[in-house]
Motif scaffolding. Structure first.
Motif, PDB file in Angstrom:
ATOM      1  N   LEU A  84       6.432  10.613   5.680  1.00 20.72           N
ATOM      2  CA  LEU A  84       7.527   9.606   6.670  1.00 20.72           C
ATOM      3  C   LEU A  84       8.256  10.553   7.425  1.00 20.72           C
ATOM      4  CD1 LEU A  84       8.433   7.226   3.759  1.00 20.72           C
ATOM      5  CD2 LEU A  84       7.036   6.673   6.150  1.00 20.72           C
ATOM      6  N   ARG A 112      -3.796   9.747   3.779  1.00 21.04           N
ATOM      7  CA  ARG A 112      -2.570   8.532   3.580  1.00 21.04           C
ATOM      8  C   ARG A 112      -2.971   7.885   2.414  1.00 21.04           C
ATOM      9  NH1 ARG A 112       1.296   8.278   6.717  1.00 21.04           N
ATOM     10  NH2 ARG A 112       1.753   9.085   8.684  1.00 21.04           N
ATOM     11  N   GLN A 116       1.129   7.597  -2.247  1.00 20.60           N
ATOM     12  CA  GLN A 116       1.875   6.425  -1.891  1.00 20.60           C
ATOM     13  C   GLN A 116       3.138   6.684  -2.640  1.00 20.60           C
ATOM     14  OE1 GLN A 116       1.886   3.291  -0.913  1.00 20.60           O
ATOM     15  NE2 GLN A 116      -0.063   4.194   0.295  1.00 20.60           N
ATOM     16  N   PHE A 119       9.771   3.034  -4.339  1.00 19.71           N
ATOM     17  CA  PHE A 119      11.153   3.172  -3.706  1.00 19.71           C
ATOM     18  C   PHE A 119      12.202   2.747  -4.679  1.00 19.71           C
ATOM     19  CE2 PHE A 119       8.297   2.744  -0.191  1.00 19.71           C
ATOM     20  CZ  PHE A 119       8.641   3.734   0.661  1.00 19.71           C
ATOM     21  N   ALA A 124      15.046  -4.049  -1.507  1.00 17.50           N
ATOM     22  CA  ALA A 124      14.795  -3.914  -0.196  1.00 17.50           C
ATOM     23  C   ALA A 124      13.286  -3.415   0.054  1.00 17.50           C
ATOM     24  CB  ALA A 124      15.660  -2.400   0.124  1.00 17.50           C
ATOM     25  N   SER A 125      12.693  -3.108  -0.958  1.00 16.58           N
ATOM     26  CA  SER A 125      11.305  -2.628  -0.675  1.00 16.58           C
ATOM     27  C   SER A 125      10.246  -3.477  -0.547  1.00 16.58           C
ATOM     28  CB  SER A 125      10.823  -1.408  -1.976  1.00 16.58           C
ATOM     29  OG  SER A 125      10.953  -2.198  -3.269  1.00 16.58           O
ATOM     30  N   LEU A 126      10.458  -4.791  -0.899  1.00 18.04           N
ATOM     31  CA  LEU A 126       9.418  -5.815  -0.828  1.00 18.04           C
ATOM     32  C   LEU A 126       9.734  -6.760   0.699  1.00 18.04           C
ATOM     33  CD1 LEU A 126       9.050  -6.965  -4.323  1.00 18.04           C
ATOM     34  CD2 LEU A 126       7.618  -5.161  -2.982  1.00 18.04           C
ATOM     35  N   ASN A 127       9.340  -7.056   1.538  1.00 21.25           N
ATOM     36  CA  ASN A 127       9.393  -7.833   2.685  1.00 21.25           C
ATOM     37  C   ASN A 127       9.728  -9.342   2.203  1.00 21.25           C
ATOM     38  OD1 ASN A 127       9.647  -9.459   4.884  1.00 21.25           O
ATOM     39  ND2 ASN A 127       8.003  -8.206   5.957  1.00 21.25           N
ATOM     40  N   GLU A 138      -1.650  -5.858   1.246  1.00 21.88           N
ATOM     41  CA  GLU A 138      -1.730  -5.118   2.743  1.00 21.88           C
ATOM     42  C   GLU A 138      -2.183  -3.769   2.986  1.00 21.88           C
ATOM     43  OE1 GLU A 138       2.156  -4.174   4.446  1.00 21.88           O
ATOM     44  OE2 GLU A 138       1.821  -4.780   6.567  1.00 21.88           O
ATOM     45  N   ARG A 189       1.545  -2.603  -5.358  1.00 19.05           N
ATOM     46  CA  ARG A 189       1.321  -2.055  -3.996  1.00 19.05           C
ATOM     47  C   ARG A 189       0.949  -0.756  -3.741  1.00 19.05           C
ATOM     48  NH1 ARG A 189       5.903  -2.878   0.194  1.00 19.05           N
ATOM     49  NH2 ARG A 189       6.948  -1.470  -1.252  1.00 19.05           N
TER      50      ARG A 189
ATOM     51  N   LYS C 206      14.885  -0.289   6.024  1.00 20.37           N
ATOM     52  CA  LYS C 206      14.914  -0.827   4.492  1.00 20.37           C
ATOM     53  C   LYS C 206      13.285  -0.173   4.061  1.00 20.37           C
ATOM     54  CE  LYS C 206      17.893  -4.556   4.288  1.00 20.37           C
ATOM     55  NZ  LYS C 206      17.670  -5.982   4.577  1.00 20.37           N
ATOM     56  N   GLU C 207      13.433  -0.058   2.839  1.00 13.03           N
ATOM     57  CA  GLU C 207      12.096   0.566   2.419  1.00 13.03           C
ATOM     58  C   GLU C 207      10.790  -0.130   2.578  1.00 13.03           C
ATOM     59  OE1 GLU C 207      13.828   0.706  -1.562  1.00 13.03           O
ATOM     60  OE2 GLU C 207      14.784   2.602  -1.184  1.00 13.03           O
ATOM     61  N   TYR C 208      10.902  -1.595   2.672  1.00 11.16           N
ATOM     62  CA  TYR C 208       9.757  -2.392   2.995  1.00 11.16           C
ATOM     63  C   TYR C 208       8.998  -1.828   4.173  1.00 11.16           C
ATOM     64  CZ  TYR C 208      11.842  -5.787   5.943  1.00 11.16           C
ATOM     65  OH  TYR C 208      12.546  -6.375   7.116  1.00 11.16           O
ATOM     66  N   LEU C 210       9.335   1.265   5.387  1.00 11.03           N
ATOM     67  CA  LEU C 210       8.998   2.767   4.859  1.00 11.03           C
ATOM     68  C   LEU C 210       7.690   2.138   4.254  1.00 11.03           C
ATOM     69  CD1 LEU C 210      11.809   4.519   3.683  1.00 11.03           C
ATOM     70  CD2 LEU C 210      10.985   4.227   6.023  1.00 11.03           C
ATOM     71  N   ALA C 211       7.444   1.462   3.578  1.00  7.16           N
ATOM     72  CA  ALA C 211       6.342   1.312   2.949  1.00  7.16           C
ATOM     73  C   ALA C 211       4.962   0.831   3.807  1.00  7.16           C
ATOM     74  CB  ALA C 211       6.262   0.071   1.564  1.00  7.16           C
ATOM     75  N   ALA C 212       5.230   0.187   4.867  1.00 14.41           N
ATOM     76  CA  ALA C 212       4.296  -0.200   5.727  1.00 14.41           C
ATOM     77  C   ALA C 212       3.938   0.993   6.414  1.00 14.41           C
ATOM     78  CB  ALA C 212       4.906  -1.219   6.652  1.00 14.41           C
ATOM     79  N   ARG C 213       5.101   1.692   6.951  1.00 18.51           N
ATOM     80  CA  ARG C 213       4.656   3.245   7.789  1.00 18.51           C
ATOM     81  C   ARG C 213       3.782   3.824   6.775  1.00 18.51           C
ATOM     82  NH1 ARG C 213       9.861   5.665   9.294  1.00 18.51           N
ATOM     83  NH2 ARG C 213       8.543   7.639   9.680  1.00 18.51           N
ATOM     84  N   LEU C 214       3.931   3.890   5.400  1.00 11.97           N
ATOM     85  CA  LEU C 214       3.205   4.779   4.580  1.00 11.97           C
ATOM     86  C   LEU C 214       1.845   4.614   4.752  1.00 11.97           C
ATOM     87  CD1 LEU C 214       4.760   6.858   2.803  1.00 11.97           C
ATOM     88  CD2 LEU C 214       4.505   5.287   0.825  1.00 11.97           C
TER      89      LEU C 214
END
Lengths: 344, 351, 316
Positions: A84, A112, A116, A119, A124-127, A138, A189, C206-208, C210-214
């Motif tokens: 990242l 990639r 994995q 977080f 904050a890590s789930l949309n 996804e 995920r 936000k971490e979601y 980052l997760a998508a970028r990952l």
């Protein structure tokens, strides 16, 4: 716990191949104000060296823990390891492939998929606008693992059961879950792309104790079942002790001590490691007074010269103020401290 | 001796569009002068809201719906906001998790201390300034005299929390409420702040209500512990007993779930299944019953009040002889093995 | 804990509808009489505008049905009024009520279209600025800063003038609608751009995300699939409030004579036409379109205010 027991455990450990190789990792952030402000306010550029020459390697199926307080650079290392954030210098190789090296798009995707991350903040890590099922699906879609929607849904259900949730939970939205359950979703995920290396960035520090135990046990269980390799970032030594095979202790961007977990907790070498261990609250109530440690972590923009730890060190020597200590081997540990320089 | 703080049958309700939530249900505890009472529980257990209720700063629409709060024998839960404002700061000092929220970033540290001192005590500015400097010295801020004219952002996190402690103690309060005072700090600084808070309050004879989720902090600091679960009292007792010999199944689970620096690291951590219910979905009977390994008939029907248990009290039917006799022998044996001091004779338990 | 649930009428409904009905926004709406009243008025206005050809008693654009003999008739209840023309007639004998209904069509259409245009432009530029940062961000935001120093109406006038000169007087009438939308839209994008950029700066870390970028998703996919849905709340509020502003701006432009031509009058054009006769006693020609415009702008604004409060958890 006898020393003999330790030695036996080390010997019986199967020699595994190295999966992750980090060499001379360095990251500098430019915190300077915009050019115009610098000109008018007559200020120079400001740089922050968040990670300063870190080396370590992780063997397949093991958990390497990076421990440190704020400003230690542990999260920066995590971000560089998963791709990242580009490093300023040094390299990270996973299964022989340089994470930041130039490669074909196909090789990039293949790499990639194998890395994995889990977080810190499950809120904050789930949309918040996506259903849990879509969140987990996804990565499967992005890497083109399963094209048939029905098969994909089945796989999502499988992943949900794997982390201890109901397959039907995929229909719900993240806000319908508690913090611990959300962290399970985040783990599902992370597992969706079938990785072999997972970076866990403080995965339980936002959770309550009883839930923390669930998540730690789950991570451990998954490691055994899927043969995962973890880079585990934490500030909590007691947690690290329960998950790590090897531990690296960071202070202001430098790895001050690195050792097998058992050794590090049984016989810490670096004064900072000792201090950290003494600062852990005494839950057993053995009556030992928490050692009051002098001082606080200095500003990482202007770290002390020589050994960064010297202003707080109880056993500092004259050379500590000027010379950066090189790594010294002490038993199975590598320690960056002048104390061990004369001994070797 | 009159307790510094006495909370009796406190009930806090939060009316929402989906109905009235009971955030705190029938909670009673005392804190003696000079005593540190630890309030522990998971997030949402109601520990912070109890603190807010005591200082009369419940966030609306939350409200005290029942019970009484007494400060040194004087009832304070029904006082008008004007009177309550006078009590806050003077008789009750407050320390919050984030020191930045307690300090005004635009004012010098010295001015904030002097203002607090002069609002609650008759003093000239010069006297107040002297006192402010003494306070800063007491909380261990080097070069206190020059630091009086510094702004909050010029201090490090630990130093800021020291200033907040000085502010909380400025008017020599009878009670200090510390809500997660060390959570935002680095491990190496936590110990310093805890030791400081404990020493200063002991010297002044101030009672402390220490709210935290960190059992380690409680074990080191508190004299007694109050364990909350889903807004209800689970266990209350002397800290040594609660930590070493917990009497409520929830506390037992909580204590064994904490990773420690001793014991076998290769063994999986003990875990409590499930998670704490949301306030809107607290199960009937004992709130902990769906997660409890010792559950028996009355647990799912009736809510257990606190019973005498060991050196303290625990809201669990295993400690009520009349109920415990109904429990299956296997459950009793397991409870006994887990260190629960059953109140029925051993012979009966074995049956 | 008795008497928990509110009076829900348990209709079986599809998921989306049910979620809307269970949402906090709907709850807040049903608790705000002012918002409900405003929504009702706006709804009536929009419907009336949409179905103007069916509702309007006369067709004001059909020369055959207009008689110059009917000009300057006062409202029906005044002396000399005619029952055929409820709100009176204008200088050409057109029914004021009908012209208002048709005028609202133009006003609302220009308003909606320019808000949508401003929104698309602002969201895109805001997303790009916020997500990419660096010099892209600097350039976009400096342009926004410069534009903010001029009043929106001035910008609209400028763009309008340039477009008029380029199109020439003959073809201008054909493109007037597009020109109006462009000029009003361009003068309003800054607000969206700034708001979206601010929210993106928060969300992108936000971490979601980052997760998508990952998993290797591209920046555009992440922006539109992940970030955008989470920054739309404030955009919606601005859009509602801006709708009122856009309608007023269009009216202002038309009033100043640079808007839609009198042959296709909007509310602003109607007010301008009537303005000429205000002092000769024919007040109805300008007052009624004026009142309509005021009510429309007011109710849309009230709706926007409510939406802002409802979406801002701090004020709730």
């Amino acid at each position: 716990m006898s020393m003999q027991g330790l030695a036996v455990a080390n010997e019986t450990g199967v020699e595994r191949k190295t999966l992750v190789e980090v060499e001379g990792l360095r990251r500098v952030f430019d915190l300077s104000k915009p050019w115009l402000n610098r000109m008018i306010e007559r200020e120079g550029r400001v740089f922050l060296t968040a990670v300063d020459g870190v080396d370590f390697s992780i063997r397949q199926g093991e958990t390497y823990a990076l421990v440190g307080e704020s400003g230690s650079g542990k999260s920066t290392i995590a971000k560089m390891a998963v791709g990242l954030l580009p490093p300023s210098a040094g390299s990270i190789a996973i299964d022989g492939a340089d994470v930041w090296g130039k490669k074909s798009p196909e090789a990039e995707r293949r790499m990639r998929r194998k890395i994995q991350m889990i977080f810190q903040d499950p809120f904050a890590s789930l949309n918040p606008r996506w259903r849990v099922g879509s969140i987990i699906a996804e990565p499967i879609k992005a890497f083109g693992l399963i094209d048939d929607p029905l098969d994909r849904a089945a796989r999502v259900g499988e992943l949900l059961s794997l982390v201890g949730l109901d397959p039907r939970d995929g229909q719900k939205f993240p806000h319908e879950f508690s913090g611990g359950q959300r962290q399970r979703i985040a783990i599902a995920r992370a597992l969706a792309s079938e990785p072999n290396f997972i970076v866990c960035d403080e995965p339980t520090s936002a959770l309550d104790v009883s839930v923390q135990a669930q998540v730690l046990n789950l991570l451990r269980d998954l490691q055994e079942r899927l043969g995962l390799t973890y880079l585990f970032i934490s500030h909590n030594l007691a947690v690290v002790r329960h998950v790590a095979t090897r531990v690296g202790v960071l202070y202001l961007g430098r790895l001050v001590e690195e050792a097998p977990a058992r050794e590090l907790f049984a016989a810490p070498q670096h004064p900072y490691t000792k201090m950290l261990l003494e600062a852990v609250p005494d839950i057993e109530m053995e009556g030992k007074d928490r050692q009051s440690i002098a001082g606080e972590i200095p500003n990482p923009i202007t770290p002390p010269a020589g050994c960064h730890f010297h202003p707080r060190c109880p056993v500092r020597r004259p050379e500590c103020d000027v010379e950066t200590p090189p790594p010294h081997r002490v038993g199975d540990a590598t320690v960056r401290c002048h104390l061990f320089g004369s001994a070797s | 001796m009159t307790p510094a703080l006495s909370v009796r049958n406190l009930r806090i309700e939060i009316p929402t569009r989906r109905g009235v939530l009971t955030a705190i249900d029938d909670l009673s505890f005392d804190i003696a002068p000079g005593e540190v009472l630890g309030m522990v529980g998971e997030s949402g257990a109601g520990k912070s809201i109890t603190g807010s209720a005591v200082i009369g700063l419940l966030e609306p629409p939350g409200r005290v719906a029942g019970g009484e709060i007494h400060l040194a024998g004087e009832r304070i839960d029904h006082l008008p906001p004007e009177r309550m404002r006078h009590i806050r700061g003077k008789r009750i000092g407050m320390i919050f998790q984030d020191p930045l929220t307690s300090l005004n970033p635009l004012y010098r540290i010295g001015d904030q201390l002097v203002e607090t001192i002069m609002t609650h005590q008759r003093m000239t500015t010069a006297e107040a300034r002297d006192k402010a400097q003494r306070l800063l010295e007491e909380v261990g801020i080097p070069a206190a005299k020059t630091r009086l004219s510094s702004y909050p952002h010029q201090f490090s996190g630990g130093m800021r929390q020291r200033v907040v402690i000085a502010l909380a103690l400025a008017a020599d309060p009878e009670l200090v409420i510390a809500d997660e005072p060390t959570t935002a700090l680095d491990v190496s600084v936590q110990a310093q702040i805890i030791a400081l808070l404990k020493r200063l309050c002991a010297e002044r004879g101030a009672a402390v209500m220490l709210i935290t989720h960190d059992m380690g902090v409680i074990a080191e600091t508190a004299d007694r512990v109050c364990v909350l679960y889903a807004g209800r009292l689970a266990e209350l007792g002397p800290v040594r007993d609660v930590v070493k010999h917990p009497q409520h199944p929830y506390t037992i689970g909580l204590m064994s779930a904490i990773p420690s620096l001793t014991g076998d690291p290769d063994e999986a951590l003990a875990q409590i299944p499930g998670s704490m219910p949301r306030l809107g979905a607290i199960p009937a009977g004992c709130a902990f019953n769906p997660r409890c390994g010792y559950r028996f008939d009355p647990c799912t029907v009736e809510r257990p009040p606190p019973y005498d248990a060991g050196a303290g009290e625990a809201a669990c039917f295993l400690h009520a002889p009349a109920f415990a006799r109904q429990a299956p022998a296997e459950t009793l044996r397991q409870a006994d093995a887990a260190g629960i001091q059953l109140s029925i004779p051993n012979g009966e338990a074995a049956r | 804990m008795s008497d928990v649930t509110s009076q829900e009428t348990n209709r079986s409904a599809p998921g989306a509808f049910r979620r809307m009905r269970d949402s906090d926004l709907w709850y807040s709406f049903t608790r705000s009489p002012l918002a409900m009243l405003s929504a009702l008025v706006v709804l009536i206005f929009v419907l009336a505008a949409l179905f103007a050809p069916l509702i309007a008693p006369h067709d004001p654009f059909d020369p055959g049905s207009i008689s110059i003999l009917d000009s300057f008739l006062p409202p029906a209840w005044e002396d000399g009024g005619d029952a055929r023309f409820l709100l009176g007639t204008d200088d050409q004998g057109r029914d004021v009520l009908s012209t208002i209904l048709f005028g609202m069509r133009i006003s609302l259409a220009v308003g909606f279209a320019s808000v949508v245009f401003a929104m698309l432009l602002g969201i895109t530029l805001g997303l790009v600025a916020g997500y990419f940062g660096g010099w892209v961000d600097s350039v976009i935001m400096r342009i926004a800063d410069v534009q903010l120093t001029f009043p929106a109406i001035l910008i609209a006038l400028l763009i309008n003038g340039v477009a008029r000169a380029m199109a020439g007087p003959q073809s201008y009438d054909k493109v007037v609608f597009v020109v109006l939308v462009l000029s009003i839209g361009l003068s309003f994008w800054v607000q969206y751009g700034r708001t979206v950029r601010g929210s993106v700066l928060v969300e992108a870390n936000k971490e979601y995300v980052l997760a998508a970028r990952l998993i290797g998703l591209g920046p555009w996919t992440i922006m539109f699939k992940h970030v955008l849905p989470n920054v739309l709340g404030p955009v919606l509020v601005i859009a509602t409030i801006n709708l009122a502003l856009a309608i007023i701006t269009e009216a202002t432009l038309s009033f100043l004579g640079v808007g839609v031509p009198p042959t296709q009058p909007s509310l602003g054009t109607l007010i301008r036409i009537g303005n000429d006769f205000l002092f000769s006693g024919e007040w109805w020609i300008t007052i009624f379109p004026g009142i309509t415009l005021a009510i429309l702008a007011l109710t849309v604004n009230l709706l926007g205010d409510w939406l802002r409060d409802a979406l801002n958890p701090k004020l709730r």
